[in-house]
Design an enzyme around this catalytic site. Structure first.
Site, mmCIF file in Angstrom:
data_model
loop_
_atom_site.group_PDB
_atom_site.id
_atom_site.type_symbol
_atom_site.label_atom_id
_atom_site.label_comp_id
_atom_site.label_asym_id
_atom_site.label_seq_id
_atom_site.Cartn_x
_atom_site.Cartn_y
_atom_site.Cartn_z
ATOM 1 N N HIS A 1 152.764 32.682 -35.392
ATOM 2 C CA HIS A 1 152.281 33.008 -34.035
ATOM 3 C C HIS A 1 152.341 34.515 -33.777
ATOM 4 C CE1 HIS A 1 151.933 33.235 -29.718
ATOM 5 N NE2 HIS A 1 153.204 33.528 -29.580
ATOM 6 N N HIS B 1 157.612 39.947 -30.206
ATOM 7 C CA HIS B 1 157.510 39.646 -28.777
ATOM 8 C C HIS B 1 158.283 38.413 -28.315
ATOM 9 C CE1 HIS B 1 154.228 36.738 -29.723
ATOM 10 N NE2 HIS B 1 154.591 36.187 -28.585
ATOM 11 N N GLU C 1 163.584 36.312 -26.268
ATOM 12 C CA GLU C 1 163.695 35.055 -25.532
ATOM 13 C C GLU C 1 164.125 33.889 -26.406
ATOM 14 O OE1 GLU C 1 160.180 34.533 -23.011
ATOM 15 O OE2 GLU C 1 161.443 33.114 -21.908
ATOM 16 N N ASP C 2 163.656 33.861 -27.642
ATOM 17 C CA ASP C 2 163.836 32.639 -28.430
ATOM 18 C C ASP C 2 164.858 32.736 -29.557
ATOM 19 O OD1 ASP C 2 161.886 31.666 -26.830
ATOM 20 O OD2 ASP C 2 160.261 31.849 -28.295
ATOM 21 N N ASP D 1 149.107 37.268 -26.689
ATOM 22 C CA ASP D 1 150.009 36.119 -26.858
ATOM 23 C C ASP D 1 149.370 34.880 -26.227
ATOM 24 O OD1 ASP D 1 152.415 34.579 -27.130
ATOM 25 O OD2 ASP D 1 152.958 35.126 -25.068
ATOM 26 N N ASP E 1 116.983 31.625 -18.164
ATOM 27 C CA ASP E 1 117.721 32.465 -19.082
ATOM 28 C C ASP E 1 117.280 33.912 -18.935
ATOM 29 O OD1 ASP E 1 119.780 32.351 -20.762
ATOM 30 O OD2 ASP E 1 118.669 31.566 -22.482
#
Ligand code: MN
Length: 717
Positions: A59, A83, A87-88, A150, A271
């Site tokens: 990711h 990034h 947090e993780d 992200d 169009d």
């Protein structure tokens, strides 16, 4: 989806990105640093998998690759790889700063902070505020760009989520992130985000429109190809060698929006064909325009020259609409390669075209200006250079966005404090607030708010505004409420004090018949030109009229002899501590209970209390009618300021000793000044709070006992 099962090893994946996009514009040392970031992130995320089953690191690699497409600077690429680390994983901001520097630390921290905000769109205005908050929160716009990349990757891989989650994330993306991408000029991203959102929010409609588009695509291709050829021929005939012509196609989302807005079916939408012509030099743009206008009839009023007058965000291009050779209108955009990149990369382009000649700071600065411009369209001026110059002095937007405990967003001016927030919630909350919790931490009312703070106000029924609040309230709402409260309170206090002062004066001046009849009152009011007895009392309380003078006038009305001055036994006015705003303690001598005191009537301020030995008294007692004898009442519960002067020797810890003694004696230091005098003696001027003279004496005694203390005394005047 299927390809996810065959995703390459992390090492191979990062190598592909480095050898591919990154190698095309970054130096080898920069790429080495990026690989170091990859190893750090890979290590930190090891053991974590995405729902697809692959290593989590894929990711961040994809996010980094998306940024590489925009040719973002190496710091952004590193931050993209890291990034999700704060947090993780157990890795902290400090770890990142240590390994990769402050700037990367700030970028990663900024992206993490946005991730922590819980947002569920409730209404349009709320979404708008939230977008503004995100932009304002990120002092560095690269934070937003990384966050968008992200979100783009998460949307691209949303298939693996549960349908309810897909819908929730899509709704948020459509309300918040797609419009931000659009405003940052990242049109590619915003279009892709919108299409993906539509697919999850309204699968049936998305399917119908894309099927219809695919069917029409065959036709369209033919027409576009014919037009392209025709344009190409026209340009070649005019001996313009170097150029390219691109056709532009509509997105599913743009058609969906048009159908809703115009309430038309797909078939009814005509169009409009769009072309973009890219040339090497700005001069060529005008040449191409001339050739096109010569060959096809331009539609009046549809030409715009954004090369001579760029849009405030730096966008440059020529726009025109002509009648096409096959009927129907053709939109044509003409620009150089560089202009095209800026148009495609939006705000991100500032890290590419400026990177050669300028520092990362100045790119950040430029991009920041870009942002400011987006935040405040009202400030846009025609000339972007001039516009940027204007804003150089004020780098930050003038609003902050904070959360209520319920998750609502409040918009306040920059510099607003917790007190302003309290009044923004409700005027009653403001009137009774005593403190606040910002991000769950206890803070005082003057604390300034920052973007993204969540703020909770603590109130108490027995707490009221004071004049000091005006010093740190910045919003008009808070200031008006505080002023009104003080005004009303002052009037009430003035009435009470005036009544007491007049009673004391009449007791002192009038013989026996002290009662003042309604008739006496009316006569006096007429003489003084006042409307009501209340008004008279208030004026006395405020210090605008002298009670003794009023007492004499009453005596005259009652045709009564005055008590001769020498026989007057002055009854002292007793201080109860509840006099309110119109009884203040002078800051020169700082009287405390136990001191002998006098009150000086001061116009507009009521009664100011001084000690009888205050050096300023002699000046003031030139007007003896303004001086009132007063004494302390019983059971005063508040604390009073007292001033101390201390002379210390220059010993380590000497100051701390004195401070400790003050604290041990249950007193507080409210102010301290320190300077060094001659003979190696240190001068300390303290203001402390005490209950009374006895308490003060105990503090003084304690300080005097310290070996480092040469001298200590109470200061008056
Ligand atoms: Mn992520």
């Amino acid at each position: 989806m299927a390809k996810r099962f065959f995703s390459p090893s992390p090492e191979k994946a990062i190598k592909t990105v480095c050898d591919g996009r990154l190698a095309s514009y970054l130096s080898q040392p920069a790429i080495d640093e990026i690989i170091k970031a990859f190893r750090f992130a890979e290590q930190a995320h090891r053991g974590q998998t995405r729902r697809t089953g692959e290593h989590y690191i894929h990711h961040p690699i994809e996010v980094a690759d998306t940024l590489a497409e925009l040719k973002m600077d190496s710091r952004s690429i590193i931050a993209a790889l890291l990034h999700d680390v704060i947090e993780d994983t157990p890795a902290s901001k400090a770890d990142i700063i240590e390994q990769f520097g402050d700037d990367v630390g700030l970028l990663v921290d900024g992206v993490s902070k946005i991730g922590q905000i819980k947002f569920d769109s409730k209404e349009q205005a709320e979404a708008e505020n939230f977008r503004k908050m995100l932009l304002a929160m990120s002092e560095d716009v690269r934070v937003i760009i990384i966050k968008l990349a992200d979100r783009l990757h998460n949307m691209r891989t949303l298939d693996v989520m549960r349908p309810d989650k897909q819908k929730r994330i899509s709704r948020q993306t459509l309300d918040i992130y797609a419009p931000i991408a659009e405003r940052l000029g990242l049109y590619h991203w915003s279009r892709e985000l919108q299409d993906l959102c539509l697919r999850y929010l309204y699968p049936a409609r998305h399917k119908a429109i894309s099927n219809a588009l695919a069917q029409r695509e065959g036709n369209r291709k033919l027409v576009v190809e014919k037009l392209r050829k025709s344009l190409q021929e026209t340009l070649s005939n005019a001996s313009l060698e170097e150029f390219s012509v691109k056709g532009r196609r509509k997105t599913v989302y743009s058609i969906y929006k048009k159908m809703r807005k115009k309430r038309k079916s797909f078939e009814e939408l005509h169009d409009i064909y769009g072309f973009r012509i890219i040339v090497p030099k700005p001069d060529d743009c005008y040449r191409v325009l001339g050739i096109i206008h010569n060959a096809y009839k331009p539609i009046p009023g549809r030409f715009a020259d954004y090369i001579a007058i760029p849009k405030a965000n730096g966008y440059q291009s020529l726009h025109t609409v002509v009648f096409g050779p096959l009927g129907g209108n053709i939109e044509v955009q003409i620009r150089t390669t560089e202009m095209d990149h800026i148009a495609e990369a939006g705000v991100a382009a500032h890290w590419v075209y400026k990177s050669e000649s300028s520092t990362p700071e100045s790119s950040t600065h430029l991009a920041r200006q870009w942002l400011l411009d987006l935040l405040d369209p009202a400030q846009q001026s025609g000339n972007p250079v001039e516009f940027l110059e204007h804003l150089k002095t004020d780098l930050y937007p003038d609003e902050v966005y904070v959360f209520t405990p319920r998750g609502d967003i409040k918009k306040l001016p920059r510099g607003a404090t917790a007190l302003d927030f309290a009044y923004a919630v409700h005027s009653d909350v403001g009137t009774h607030c005593t403190g606040a919790r910002i991000n769950r931490e206890l803070v005082s009312l003057p604390t300034q708010l920052h973007n993204g703070d969540s703020v909770e106000i603590i109130t108490s029924k027995s707490s009221w505004p004071t004049a000091a609040w005006l010093k740190y309230a910045v919003t008009a709402k808070a200031r008006t409420h505080i002023r009104n409260f003080l005004k009303n309170q002052t009037r009430e206090d003035a009435l009470k004090l005036g009544k007491r002062l007049l009673a004391a004066a009449t007791k002192q001046r009038l013989f026996g018949r002290r009662r003042i009849t309604k008739k006496n009152q009316a006569e006096l009011l007429e003489q003084l030109g006042l409307d009501s007895w209340q008004q008279l009392l208030a004026e006395i309380g405020l210090g605008h009229r002298l009670p003794d003078m009023v007492a004499r006038q009453i005596a005259m009305i009652k045709d009564q002899d005055l008590q001769p001055d020498q026989e007057v036994k002055l009854p002292a006015l007793e201080i109860k501590g509840s006099e309110g705003l119109l009884l203040t303690y002078s800051r020169c001598c700082c009287p405390v209970p136990g001191d002998r005191i006098v009150g000086i009537l001061t116009a507009g301020h009521g009664l100011v209390v001084h000690t009888t030995d205050c050096p300023n008294i002699s000046e003031l007692s030139k007007h003896p009618e303004k001086v009132l004898l007063i004494e302390w009442g019983e059971g005063l519960s508040q604390h009073f300021n007292a001033k101390l002067q201390v002379r210390l020797t220059h010993e380590a810890g000497a100051f701390a000793q004195v401070a400790t003694i003050i604290a041990e004696n249950e007193s507080n230091i409210t102010h301290v000044d320190m300077h060094d005098g001659p003979d190696n003696i240190r001068h300390l001027d303290f203001t402390i709070d005490v209950r009374d003279r006895v308490h003060l004496a105990a503090v003084l005694k304690g300080i005097r006992r310290q070996p480092s203390v040469v001298k200590v005394w109470r200061h008056k005047g």
